[in-house]
Scaffold this motif. Structure first.
Motif, PDB file in Angstrom:
ATOM      1  N   SER A 132       0.696  -1.206  -0.119  1.00  0.00           N
ATOM      2  CA  SER A 132      -0.182   0.352  -0.124  1.00  0.00           C
ATOM      3  C   SER A 132       0.662   1.481  -0.291  1.00  0.00           C
ATOM      4  N   HIS A 133       2.193   0.959   0.462  1.00  0.00           N
ATOM      5  CA  HIS A 133       2.916   2.202   0.160  1.00  0.00           C
ATOM      6  C   HIS A 133       3.185   3.096  -0.604  1.00  0.00           C
ATOM      7  N   SER A 134       3.672   2.972  -1.806  1.00  0.00           N
ATOM      8  CA  SER A 134       3.231   3.674  -3.099  1.00  0.00           C
ATOM      9  C   SER A 134       1.733   4.456  -3.006  1.00  0.00           C
ATOM     10  N   ASN A 192       6.512  12.304   1.824  1.00  0.00           N
ATOM     11  CA  ASN A 192       7.740  11.485   0.816  1.00  0.00           C
ATOM     12  C   ASN A 192       8.341  10.269   1.739  1.00  0.00           C
ATOM     13  N   ILE A 193       7.915   9.561   2.749  1.00  0.00           N
ATOM     14  CA  ILE A 193       8.080   8.614   3.640  1.00  0.00           C
ATOM     15  C   ILE A 193       8.917   7.269   2.640  1.00  0.00           C
ATOM     16  N   GLY A 194       9.320   6.806   2.981  1.00  0.00           N
ATOM     17  CA  GLY A 194      10.338   5.013   2.175  1.00  0.00           C
ATOM     18  C   GLY A 194       9.730   4.490   2.840  1.00  0.00           C
ATOM     19  N   ARG A 195       9.690   3.156   2.118  1.00  0.00           N
ATOM     20  CA  ARG A 195       8.715   2.515   2.264  1.00  0.00           C
ATOM     21  C   ARG A 195       8.813   1.475   3.406  1.00  0.00           C
ATOM     22  N   ARG A 196      10.250   1.396   3.623  1.00  0.00           N
ATOM     23  CA  ARG A 196      10.553   0.549   4.618  1.00  0.00           C
ATOM     24  C   ARG A 196      10.569   0.986   5.552  1.00  0.00           C
ATOM     25  N   ALA A 197      10.388   3.246   6.216  1.00  0.00           N
ATOM     26  CA  ALA A 197      10.220   3.281   7.039  1.00  0.00           C
ATOM     27  C   ALA A 197       8.851   3.694   7.417  1.00  0.00           C
TER      28      ALA A 197
END
Length: 571
Positions: A130-132, A141-146
């Protein structure tokens, strides 16, 4: 977070109500392979779902906007994750393999943590794919891992109360002074224990959670100084005003934790501090003060306690209903663990349904109106609804949230803003809403007290307990008929006939007869054990005592005596 509270409660109920049974026919490697394949299919659904949503958004066909569609898809996939977890427990019998791990049999908390880890992994799969869409919908602009780790860190505190309560319960069950008839194993004792636990939890848990989330004091600035001065001027007592770094601080939100001033924390994210003016931030703090003034956090604990009271009685009622049906009687008499799991799955379904109704509609009703009460308190404290309204509008605009999209625990931003403007036109609206909430709470308390008594202490409960006791006594009767040498069955049945709390189940004369029979069988067993160990003299003494007490099978006992005496002569 509120949706996830329900998810975790459902998962814990599924895990705890399930029956682990005997060793499954399928080997462990086959179970692991099925778990992997089912997860692979689930991951495919998540990937396909969010990719399709992004394509519809780019084509301009995403209904209700991207944020609303994102939340709807998250909800559906989370429910699918619960279904997949139930499949793991009831069909693949994961609970058996968890309990088979050395050292875990006596610790339900460790078993539950491993079970929850499976479900958390499914949720992480949802969050990963769901990140994108999240970045696009909420302009971050938070990264996927974070993003995934922030979700985990944000949701784990939901489980702290359960972990502490289960750990304490495990210790009590292992203690030498904890017995099956102890106070804590009775409905009143369990309710008192849970209520005491909630009180302690409300007081001290915020101290733990703020450390877990990595909260820290706000950096000194004119804005921060103005906020602290505002709280002081309002006479509001609290422990600290903290920076909330959840989702790298980009989420635009605030919150309050703690019912006691010494452990009360006000949390504000960096994103909210950046987008709001000082007056708007004061309006947000006034809203959080409103939650404390009206004791909303205390009532949330009351609602959890209320459901616990209902669930105790509801579980017994469901067991009684299903176990009295001929179809499920056949299932219970089947020794296969999967058949028994089917029974417990049937028992858990109405409880799950009641839980969803309770939290989504009953507790949800109060949560929405508590938020409205806090909004009105902010408007009253600030002298105008404008700061609260401007903060809501900015959050909706800059975060990508839909103004018209409500949730089960919040009114939509549009509804909240309209009601705030209405409060300016109608000076008596605040008092009317306060009275409405107060009346609703009284109705809830009277209703929950009545249902709690009816399900846990009233005639219905007595009838269920009598039925359960009768079933146990009938089971011992069947054991005696099949194997008349079962001394334990004679002993336990005699105990029930002598001590049953219901007059129709007691039979003192027969209890004496069965107790004597149990003694005879016990002495026979003890004598045979001495004989097997070569202690023939002791075997003779015990069997002679059995003969003196016996009113039946004297010929058998005398034959045993001759056997033991003959062995003594050869010794």
């Amino acid at each position: 977070m509120f949706n996830n509270i329900i998810y975790f409660i459902v998962v814990l109920l599924i895990f705890n109500v399930s029956y682990s049974g005997s060793r499954p026919e399928s080997p462990l490697i086959q179970t692991l392979m099925m778990l992997f394949l089912s997860w692979l299919a689930f991951a495919g659904c998540c990937r396909w779902g969010f990719q399709g949503l992004m394509k519809r958004y780019q084509a301009g066909t995403a209904e209700g906007g991207l944020a609303a569609a994102y939340q709807t898809l998250n909800l559906r996939l989370s429910v699918l994750a619960i279904f997949l977890f139930a499949l793991d427990i009831y069909i693949f019998q994961v609970k058996y393999w968890i309990q088979a791990i050395p050292g875990l049999a006596s610790f339900s908390v460790l078993q539950g943590i491993l079970g929850l880890a499976i479900f958390m992994f499914y949720l992480c799969t949802v969050w990963y794919f769901s990140h994108s869409v999240y970045r696009e919908a909420f302009h971050t602009n938070i990264g996927r891992r974070a993003f995934v780790l922030s979700h985990v860190k944000f949701n784990v505190p939901i489980l702290f109360p359960w972990m502490i309560l289960s750990f304490i319960s495990d210790l009590l069950s292992l203690s030498p002074w904890s017995t099956p008839d102890s106070f804590l194993n009775k409905p009143m004792g369990q309710m008192a224990y849970f209520a005491g636990f909630l009180i302690v939890l409300m007081i001290f848990m915020p101290l733990v959670i703020q450390y877990w989330w990595g909260c820290s004091p706000l950096d000194p600035s004119e804005k921060v100084k103005a906020l602290r001065d505002f709280l002081r001027d309002q006479g509001f007592r609290y422990r600290a005003l903290l920076l909330w770094p959840i989702f790298q601080g980009r989420m635009m939100t605030a919150g309050i934790m703690g019912v006691v001033a010494r452990y009360r924390y006000i949390l504000v994210t960096k994103g909210l501090m950046e987008i709001l003016s000082t007056e708007e931030l004061k309006g947000v703090l006034a809203h959080e003060m409103g939650h404390a003034k009206y004791r909303h956090l205390v009532f949330y604990m009351v609602f959890f306690f209320g459901f616990m009271v209902l669930s105790f009685g509801l579980f017994d009622l469901c067991v009684y209903f299903f176990a009295s049906q001929s179809f499920f009687i056949d299932i219970l008499e089947n020794a296969e663990s999967q058949a028994t799991s089917l029974f417990y799955m049937a028992v858990s379904f109405p409880i799950l349904l009641a839980m969803v109704i309770y939290f989504r509609f009953v507790m949800g009703f109060f949560m929405r109106n508590f938020e409205r009460q806090a909004d009105l308190f902010s408007a009253t404290t600030m002298g105008s609804p404008t700061p609260a309204i401007m903060s809501l509008e900015k959050i909706a605009f800059l975060s990508g949230k839909s103004r018209a999209l409500p949730s089960w625990h919040h009114f939509s931003i549009k509804e909240r803003v309209d009601y705030l403007w209405r409060s300016e036109r109608e000076p008596g609206l605040v008092k009317r809403h306060d009275r409405f909430v107060a009346r609703s709470i009284v109705i809830y308390l009277v209703t929950i007290a009545g249902l709690g008594y009816f399900l846990n202490f009233g005639p219905l409960k007595e009838g269920i307990e009598a039925w359960k006791l009768r079933q146990e006594m009938q089971a011992y009767e069947r054991i005696i008929q099949v194997d008349p040498a079962q001394s334990l069955a004679y002993n336990n049945l005699a105990w029930y006939l002598a001590t049953a709390p219901y007059e129709e189940l007691r039979d003192p004369p027969r209890a004496i007869h069965l107790a004597k029979r149990a003694v005879e069988l016990y002495l026979d067993t003890l004598a045979e054990a001495y004989y097997a160990n070569g202690q023939y003299d002791k075997a003779v003494k015990v069997i002679e005592k059995a003969i003196s007490n016996a009113k039946e099978r004297r010929d058998y006992y005398e034959g045993q005596l001759k056997k033991y005496l003959k062995a003594m002569e050869k010794q």
